[in-house]
Structure formats: C-alpha cells, structure tokens
Design a protein around this motif. Structure first.
Motif, short mmCIF file in Angstrom:
data_model
loop_
_atom_site.label_atom_id
_atom_site.label_comp_id
_atom_site.label_asym_id
_atom_site.label_seq_id
_atom_site.Cartn_x
_atom_site.Cartn_y
_atom_site.Cartn_z
N ALA A 1 -53.68 4.04 36.02
CA ALA A 1 -54.85 3.16 35.96
C ALA A 1 -55.07 2.58 34.57
N GLY A 2 -54.19 2.93 33.61
CA GLY A 2 -54.33 2.40 32.26
C GLY A 2 -55.21 3.24 31.36
N LYS A 3 -55.56 4.45 31.81
CA LYS A 3 -56.39 5.33 31.00
C LYS A 3 -55.51 6.15 30.06
N VAL A 4 -56.00 6.35 28.82
CA VAL A 4 -55.28 7.19 27.86
C VAL A 4 -55.37 8.65 28.31
N VAL A 5 -54.20 9.30 28.46
CA VAL A 5 -54.19 10.69 28.91
C VAL A 5 -53.47 11.60 27.92
N GLY A 6 -53.14 11.08 26.73
CA GLY A 6 -52.48 11.89 25.73
C GLY A 6 -51.57 11.06 24.85
N VAL A 7 -50.69 11.75 24.15
CA VAL A 7 -49.76 11.07 23.25
C VAL A 7 -48.38 11.72 23.37
N GLN A 8 -47.39 10.99 22.87
CA GLN A 8 -46.02 11.50 22.83
C GLN A 8 -45.61 11.66 21.38
N THR A 9 -45.03 12.81 21.06
CA THR A 9 -44.52 13.02 19.70
C THR A 9 -43.20 12.28 19.54
N GLY A 10 -42.81 12.06 18.30
CA GLY A 10 -41.60 11.29 18.03
C GLY A 10 -40.33 12.05 18.38
N ASP A 11 -39.32 11.30 18.82
CA ASP A 11 -38.02 11.89 19.08
C ASP A 11 -37.38 12.33 17.76
N MET A 12 -36.62 13.40 17.80
CA MET A 12 -35.92 13.89 16.61
C MET A 12 -34.41 13.76 16.84
N GLY A 13 -33.67 13.54 15.75
CA GLY A 13 -32.22 13.40 15.86
C GLY A 13 -31.80 12.03 16.34
N VAL A 14 -32.51 11.00 15.87
CA VAL A 14 -32.18 9.61 16.24
C VAL A 14 -31.54 8.93 15.04
N ALA A 15 -30.38 8.30 15.24
CA ALA A 15 -29.67 7.60 14.16
C ALA A 15 -30.39 6.30 13.82
N ARG A 16 -30.01 5.70 12.69
CA ARG A 16 -30.65 4.46 12.26
C ARG A 16 -30.48 3.34 13.26
N ASP A 17 -29.36 3.35 14.00
CA ASP A 17 -29.13 2.28 14.98
C ASP A 17 -29.81 2.57 16.31
N SER B 1 -29.30 5.22 18.23
CA SER B 1 -28.51 6.09 19.12
C SER B 1 -28.91 7.55 18.90
N GLU B 2 -28.58 8.37 19.89
CA GLU B 2 -28.92 9.79 19.83
C GLU B 2 -27.82 10.57 19.13
N LYS B 3 -28.18 11.33 18.11
CA LYS B 3 -27.22 12.18 17.42
C LYS B 3 -27.05 13.51 18.16
N GLY B 4 -26.17 14.34 17.64
CA GLY B 4 -25.87 15.60 18.31
C GLY B 4 -27.05 16.53 18.39
N ASP B 5 -27.97 16.44 17.43
CA ASP B 5 -29.14 17.33 17.42
C ASP B 5 -30.38 16.66 18.00
N TYR B 6 -30.15 15.64 18.84
CA TYR B 6 -31.28 14.89 19.42
C TYR B 6 -32.19 15.80 20.24
N GLN B 7 -33.50 15.63 20.01
CA GLN B 7 -34.51 16.31 20.80
C GLN B 7 -35.60 15.32 21.16
N PRO B 8 -35.86 15.11 22.44
CA PRO B 8 -36.91 14.15 22.83
C PRO B 8 -38.29 14.67 22.47
N GLY B 9 -39.18 13.75 22.13
CA GLY B 9 -40.56 14.14 21.86
C GLY B 9 -41.26 14.67 23.09
N MET B 10 -42.34 15.39 22.86
CA MET B 10 -43.10 15.99 23.97
C MET B 10 -44.32 15.14 24.31
N HIS B 11 -44.79 15.31 25.53
CA HIS B 11 -46.05 14.72 25.94
C HIS B 11 -47.15 15.77 25.76
N LEU B 12 -48.12 15.47 24.93
CA LEU B 12 -49.31 16.31 24.79
C LEU B 12 -50.42 15.63 25.58
N LEU B 13 -50.75 16.20 26.72
CA LEU B 13 -51.68 15.58 27.65
C LEU B 13 -53.06 16.23 27.52
#
Length: 209
Positions: free
Chosen positions: A150-166, A168-180
């Motif tokens: 419905a377009g309501k704010v329900v939380g935020v997402q933390t930043g992804d870790m292990g992302v290269a400058r271009d 792309s995902e590096k070997g230690d890539y970890q996706p950010g979490m949703h804090l709801l």
C-alpha cells in the motif's frame, strides 16, 4: 531476486545522534511506565555512536532535564563544563574589540548552558539507551526504505556488504537485512539520503518555506 533475512521490531530508528538516541530512551521510558515491553533498535552508520558527530556545542540542558533528570550526577560529560562567562568581540583587520555583554540581545546569553563534545554526549546517551534495553547497531547504515504493497513505510534495509566498485558481488558478499517495524523513525538529519526520498515520495515539503 536476492533473499534477505528480516528482523521484526516495534520501533526502528535510523540514526544514532541526539535525536535518535533521545527518541529511543523516551519510548522505553514510556513503555516501562505503562508496564509494557517494546523492542527498539537504532541503526548508526558510523563505526561507533558519535563517530560522525565531531562538533562541539553550547547546549541548553532543558531537554536533558526532562529526559534524564539526574544527568549531572550520572556521569554525563556535559556536566563537566558549564558556561561561566560570556564574551563578545568585534573582529577587524586591526584586532578585536570587546563588546559589553549588557548591550547584546538576550539570545546571545549562554547563562545556564553547558559546553562539550556532541560525540561524547551521544556515547553517554547510547549507554543510557542500552541500559533500558535498546539495541544499537553501529556500522550498519540504512540503505533503503522498505514499503508494503500500500506504499506504507514498514522498515528499512541495511546495506549489502562485499560489493565491488562495479556493483558486482565479491566472494564475501552478504546481502543486507530487512529490519521491519510498526514504526520507523528517521533521525538521520534534514539532509539524510533516506529522508530526502521520503520528502519527495510523500511531498512532505509542500506548503513549507
């Protein structure tokens, strides 16, 4: 699509500055007074609370008095440096000239105020928040806003870790979490990048000067 873990809270606060920390403390105080338990977390982009708050300040203690009445006796670093005198100078190429304090407007008086580092004040407030059960996550910036269908704010997402400058995902890539959360409070400052997006999405500056 990247799968992300999620953590539920009653309140998520973006920003571990004076506003975010004070909000968390007050929410916990109100819940305790009502005999209720609420989960509150703070996301702070700095490596530690206070890392991004480098300025000194002259602080009117009115808000501290209301939030934590015993702050002077409870180790607050601001209590060490009360303002004891006011000096005003008119600066010119030839030197500086003192202006009598009695000639200055009332708002130039710092009687009853305190000076100190805002970073140290925030570190002290963080300790008070944690004593009340607030979870603080330094080094985890909020990267995206999470909306429901419905377009309501329900939380935020933390930043992804292990992302290269271009991107792309590096070997230690970890996706950010949703804090709801039931409520998300943005205390990242008027020019915070998520706050800017919210202003644009919901036209929050309409009819403002």
């Amino acid at each position: 699509m990247t799968e992300r873990e999620s953590m539920p809270y009653d309140v998520v606060i973006v920003g571990g500055g004076p506003a975010g920390l004070s909000s968390a403390i007050r929410l916990k105080q109100i819940a305790n007074e009502a005999g209720k338990e609420i989960s509150v977390c703070i996301l702070e982009k700095g490596s530690e609370v206070g890392a991004h708050i480098l300025s000194g300040a002259v602080v009117d203690p009115k808000a501290l008095e209301e939030l934590l009445p015993d702050w002077r006796e409870d180790g607050c670093p601001m209590a060490e440096t009360p303002v004891t005198d006011n000096w005003h100078w008119f600066l010119t190429k030839g030197g500086k000239y003192s202006v009598p304090h009695l000639l200055m407007p009332p708002f130039m008086s710092n009687k009853g105020t305190y000076t100190g580092s805002l970073g140290n004040l925030c570190r002290w407030l963080a300790g008070k928040a944690e004593e009340l059960g607030v979870e603080i996550f330094p080094g985890f910036p909020a990267a995206e806003i999470v909306y429901d269908d419905a377009g309501k704010v329900v939380g935020v997402q933390t930043g992804d870790m292990g992302v290269a400058r271009d991107g792309s995902e590096k070997g230690d890539y970890q996706p950010g979490m949703h804090l709801l959360a039931k409520y998300t409070i943005f205390c990242e400052g008027a020019r915070g990048h998520l706050t800017k997006r919210l202003k644009a999405k919901y036209d929050l500056e309409r009819d403002c000067e």
